[in-house]
Design a protein around this motif. Structure first.
Motif, short mmCIF file in Angstrom:
data_model
loop_
_atom_site.label_atom_id
_atom_site.label_comp_id
_atom_site.label_asym_id
_atom_site.label_seq_id
_atom_site.Cartn_x
_atom_site.Cartn_y
_atom_site.Cartn_z
N GLN A 177 36.40 48.39 47.87
CA GLN A 177 37.42 47.49 47.69
C GLN A 177 36.85 46.99 45.90
O GLN A 177 38.20 46.83 45.10
CB GLN A 177 37.37 46.39 48.69
CG GLN A 177 38.61 45.31 48.24
CD GLN A 177 39.61 46.06 48.85
OE1 GLN A 177 39.96 47.57 49.08
NE2 GLN A 177 40.62 45.20 47.71
N LYS A 178 35.75 46.71 45.94
CA LYS A 178 35.28 46.11 43.98
C LYS A 178 35.95 47.10 43.29
O LYS A 178 36.49 47.00 41.88
CB LYS A 178 33.83 45.59 44.31
CG LYS A 178 33.45 45.37 42.97
CD LYS A 178 32.34 44.55 43.23
CE LYS A 178 31.95 44.32 41.40
NZ LYS A 178 30.17 43.37 41.79
N THR A 186 39.77 47.59 42.99
CA THR A 186 40.17 46.18 42.08
C THR A 186 39.88 46.50 40.65
O THR A 186 40.64 45.88 40.12
CB THR A 186 39.51 44.93 43.08
OG1 THR A 186 39.85 45.08 44.34
CG2 THR A 186 39.42 43.81 41.85
N GLN A 187 38.82 46.79 39.53
CA GLN A 187 38.42 47.18 39.25
C GLN A 187 39.58 47.41 38.12
O GLN A 187 39.85 48.11 36.79
CB GLN A 187 37.26 47.61 38.74
CG GLN A 187 36.21 47.76 37.18
CD GLN A 187 36.86 46.11 36.58
OE1 GLN A 187 36.00 44.77 37.29
NE2 GLN A 187 36.57 46.10 35.77
N ARG A 233 42.75 48.70 39.15
CA ARG A 233 43.61 47.74 39.34
C ARG A 233 43.76 47.30 38.16
O ARG A 233 44.73 47.03 36.49
CB ARG A 233 43.86 47.12 40.19
CG ARG A 233 44.87 48.59 41.31
CD ARG A 233 45.26 47.59 41.93
NE ARG A 233 44.67 46.47 42.57
CZ ARG A 233 43.46 46.62 44.06
NH1 ARG A 233 43.56 47.48 44.96
NH2 ARG A 233 43.16 45.57 44.81
N ARG A 234 42.91 46.35 37.69
CA ARG A 234 42.80 45.42 36.01
C ARG A 234 42.92 46.45 34.55
O ARG A 234 43.58 46.05 33.79
CB ARG A 234 41.18 45.08 36.35
CG ARG A 234 41.23 43.44 34.92
CD ARG A 234 40.04 43.08 35.71
NE ARG A 234 40.44 42.20 36.94
CZ ARG A 234 38.89 42.49 37.57
NH1 ARG A 234 38.27 43.50 37.70
NH2 ARG A 234 39.20 41.33 38.85
#
Length: 766
Positions: free
Chosen positions: A5-6, A9-10, A12-13
């Motif tokens: 998940q981390k 998220t990274q 997507r950023r």
């Protein structure tokens, strides 16, 4: 799981930062663009466009830019207002769709932001074409687009219009949604696009357009594209644009037709136009032809007439009075057809891109040179070859050719029609109209519509309605005579230019808008416009041509004619029947005389008004409202004596009628009693002849309750009641003395020897 998940998220950023950096780079490149270098770009990939837009353009096979696109796209990307004009088929659609897509991507527009861009088109077909192009090149973007046009379900559109980001539609339907759709949000509108603005104004949408512009936010970017820079368009630009950039504003250069278009015209009398068109179609059966006419009624009539004559090529029709489903179906079929002929009005003349059209034939003269250019622009698009043929009458040739030369259209050549190729279909047209009252009715409407379209034109040097051969043209349509035209009785010079403009706007305006214009502020009909409600049957009876009615009404009318064929009918006499009968000297001997004899209006013109007569008991005729004179009344005696005498006479008449009614009632009662006795006797005879009671009970029909009917009928009789005797079916013992109360053994028919032995044992010990 948390580690994955981390990582997502990274990622997507990182993608978001990369997207923002790409947008920033594109903005810097746009700011550095020099207006003098706009025309140096030749391909879309050279412009600072987003990746989604470039993929969509490449997928739709758009690689190189046209002249209008080179000059309009860069300043539009920078946020400037554009007032552009270019010749037809030059690619104006992409010139405003690409800046629209880039603006929405730059603002990260989504469904919660409401409508970000509004595109207004003059016709439904052009709006559909813009919608399809936007779907092709913008399918890799995340915003939504919607099409709102007349002829579709308004409720369905209203429920979904709140989630649309790009709204494409016609002026009337857009204004309707602005007034009635509560979930339509245009407060955040960023861009307004007006395509074919001159056509929108010509079609009578000026007030509608003013209402739309006044309802949207003033802080917006506006792109206005028009083929001609008329005074109305310039006034509209001053109201809706702020410091616009003019592109191709030189009207003479912009109105030039494509070099790949081969243009020609012929001059034929008005009554030879139909024959010329038929001959042209018969000699070009392997071509894709688009025929322009002035009115929808002409399109409908020619389509129906040629369809019956079967020229050997597929025929289609397209005009503004058709239902939306039929218009869409025809547009799609004609686009995919290879050999076809389409009869159409000027609703097809603007912006539509039909592929591979070989010939554009203008059967009726266009209203001006600009309309001519838009018509012929349906072929020879994007560098392809095409041909056009203009058919003019002798009174239109000289003036209209000068109009074309004034617009830099000098490469049009005059042709002569070969006599060997020319065919005459006038006898066939007359035969069709004679056999079909419906086609004759359409021909009359087409005749009137053509003269009306000529009469309302402003250029009276080209359109001279008084020089047109009326009777000859009606004969060429197959009509027995020229219908009466009220417009020809008026003088065109007596009407001002403003009045002619109003007539033209009324001709082009939609029926729904005309209906709305008759309503007051509360949505109710104005008192001066209120009339009696007319149903479809009222309209049928008010028709001039009573032969053209609905099919079910004609069948009903035919049945009534058969029933009343010999009732008060004055028939034509084939030989003289009045030789020895002086009373029959005035008997009508023709249909016209018979019609006059049965017409109250015609009879009143010939003499005194007809009188309505009735016949008394003695068979003497007198007027229905005939009254006795005062002297005659006093001669018959005192008024009270006359009243008493009249009452006595009526009482005597009523007594006689009463006695007759009693005799009839008694005869009916005796007859009913006799029928009851016959039924009882017949039933008894049938029961005596029957051998098995069970079979008799099953087969015997239910007898009517004669006793009940007799009692109810004789309830009012004066005879005393007699003692009733029991009937045969009311005795304690049945037929032949059988006691119904005793036990009855039901025996089945034996099939085998065992069954017979069991039956014998049962009978012996039963």
């Amino acid at each position: 799981m948390a580690r994955n998940q981390k990582i997502s998220t990274q990622e997507r950023r990182n993608l978001r930062e990369k997207h923002q950096q790409a947008q920033k780079d594109r903005q810097e490149k746009l700011a550095q663009l020099d207006p003098k270098e706009y025309t140096k770009f030749t391909k879309f990939s050279e412009l600072p466009l987003s990746r989604q837009t470039l993929i969509g353009l490449r997928g739709a096979h758009f690689i190189e830019m046209t002249g209008i696109q080179k000059e309009a796209i860069p300043p539009a990307l920078q946020g400037q207002d554009i007032l552009g004009a270019a010749k037809t088929g030059s690619g104006k659609t992409l010139a405003f769709l690409i800046p629209l897509i880039e603006m929405l991507l730059r603002e990260d527009w989504n469904e919660f932001d409401g409508v970000g861009a509004l595109i207004i088109s003059p016709t439904r077909e052009l709006a559909m074409q813009i919608y399809e192009v936007l779907l092709n090149i913008g399918k890799h973007s995340s915003f939504s687009c919607g099409l709102v046009i007349g002829g579709k379900d308004f409720k369905y559109e209203s429920e979904r219009i709140g989630k649309i980001n790009v709204l494409i539609g016609t002026p009337g339907r857009l204004l309707q949604h602005m007034d009635q759709s509560a979930n339509l949000n245009i407060n955040n509108l960023q861009m307004l696009i007006l395509d074919e603005a001159d056509r929108i104004l010509d079609m009578g949408f000026k007030k509608t357009l003013d209402s739309i512009i006044s309802s949207i936010p003033p802080q917006r970017q506006t792109l206005l594209f028009s083929a001609t820079q008329t005074k109305s368009v310039q006034d509209l630009a001053r109201l809706s644009l702020t410091n616009p950039k003019y592109i191709n504003s030189s009207s003479d250069l912009d109105l030039a037709t494509p070099d790949s278009l081969e243009q020609s015209y012929i001059v034929v009398p008005l009554n030879e136009k139909i024959n010329t068109l038929w001959s042209f179609i018969k000699t070009h059966l392997k071509s894709k032809i688009l025929v322009f006419l002035s009115s929808s009624k002409q399109v409908h009539f020619l389509y129906e007439a040629f369809r019956k004559l079967q020229p050997g090529i597929s025929l289609m029709k397209l005009h503004g009075r058709q239902k939306q489903t039929a218009r869409i179906e025809t547009t799609v079929k004609f686009s995919h057809a290879q050999h076809c002929c389409l009869f159409a009005t000027d609703v097809v003349a603007r912006g539509l891109d039909f592929p591979a059209i070989d010939w554009v034939v203008q059967l009726d003269c266009p209203e001006d040179a600009s309309t001519y250019i838009h018509r012929v622009g349906r072929c020879a698009r994007a560098g392809k070859e095409g041909k056009s043929l203009l058919i003019l009458t002798p009174s239109e040739e000289e003036a209209f050719v000068r109009r074309l030369e004034a617009k830099n259209i000098k490469n049009i050549s005059k042709l002569n029609v070969r006599g060997a190729k020319k065919k005459t279909i006038e006898p066939q047209m007359q035969a069709l109209c004679f056999k079909s009252p419906e086609l004759k009715y359409l021909g009359q409407k087409a005749f009137i519509a053509y003269f009306k379209s000529v009469f309302i034109q402003k250029d009276k040097e080209v359109f001279q309605v008084q020089k047109l051969p009326v009777e000859e043209y009606a004969k060429s349509l197959g009509l027995p005579g020229a219908p009466k035209i009220k417009l020809l009785e008026k003088s065109a010079k007596a009407m001002t230019e403003e009045q002619l403009s109003k007539l033209k706007e009324r001709k082009n305006a939609s029926r729904q808008l005309l209906t709305l214009s008759k309503l007051d502020e509360n949505g109710e009909e104005k008192p001066e416009d209120k009339k009696k409600v007319r149903t479809k049957y009222d309209k049928m009876f008010e028709r001039q041509n009573q032969n053209v009615l609905s099919e079910h009404y004609r069948n009903l009318n035919a049945e009534q004619d058969d029933e009343e064929e010999d009732f008060i009918s004055v028939k034509r006499t084939d030989h003289d029947l009045t030789e020895n009968v002086p009373e029959l000297d005035n008997l009508p001997t023709s249909k016209r005389a018979a019609k006059k004899a049965l017409s109250k209006k015609a009879m009143s013109k010939a003499g005194a008004n007809p009188k309505k007569l009735v016949f008394d008991d003695d068979g003497k005729a007198h007027e229905i409202y005939e009254l006795a004179g005062e002297e005659e009344f006093h001669e018959q005696g005192d008024a009270l004596d006359q009243k008493t005498k009249f009452i006595q006479q009526e009482s005597t008449v009523m007594a006689e009628a009463d006695s007759e009614d009693k005799v009839v009632a008694k005869e009916k009662k005796v007859e009913k009693k006799r029928r009851r006795q016959d039924i009882e006797r017949k039933a008894k005879e049938e029961s005596d002849l029957s051998e098995e009671d069970d079979e008799e009970d099953e087969d015997e029909e239910e007898l009517p309750d004669i006793a009940r009917d007799y009692d109810s009928d004789s309830s009012g009789d004066d005879e005393p009641d007699r003692k009733k005797t029991k009937k045969w079916f009311e005795n304690d013992r049945g037929i032949n003395g059988t006691d119904f109360n005793t036990k009855v053994i039901e025996l089945e028919k034996p099939d085998t020897i065992d069954d017979m032995e069991a039956l014998a044992e049962q009978l012996l010990h039963g």
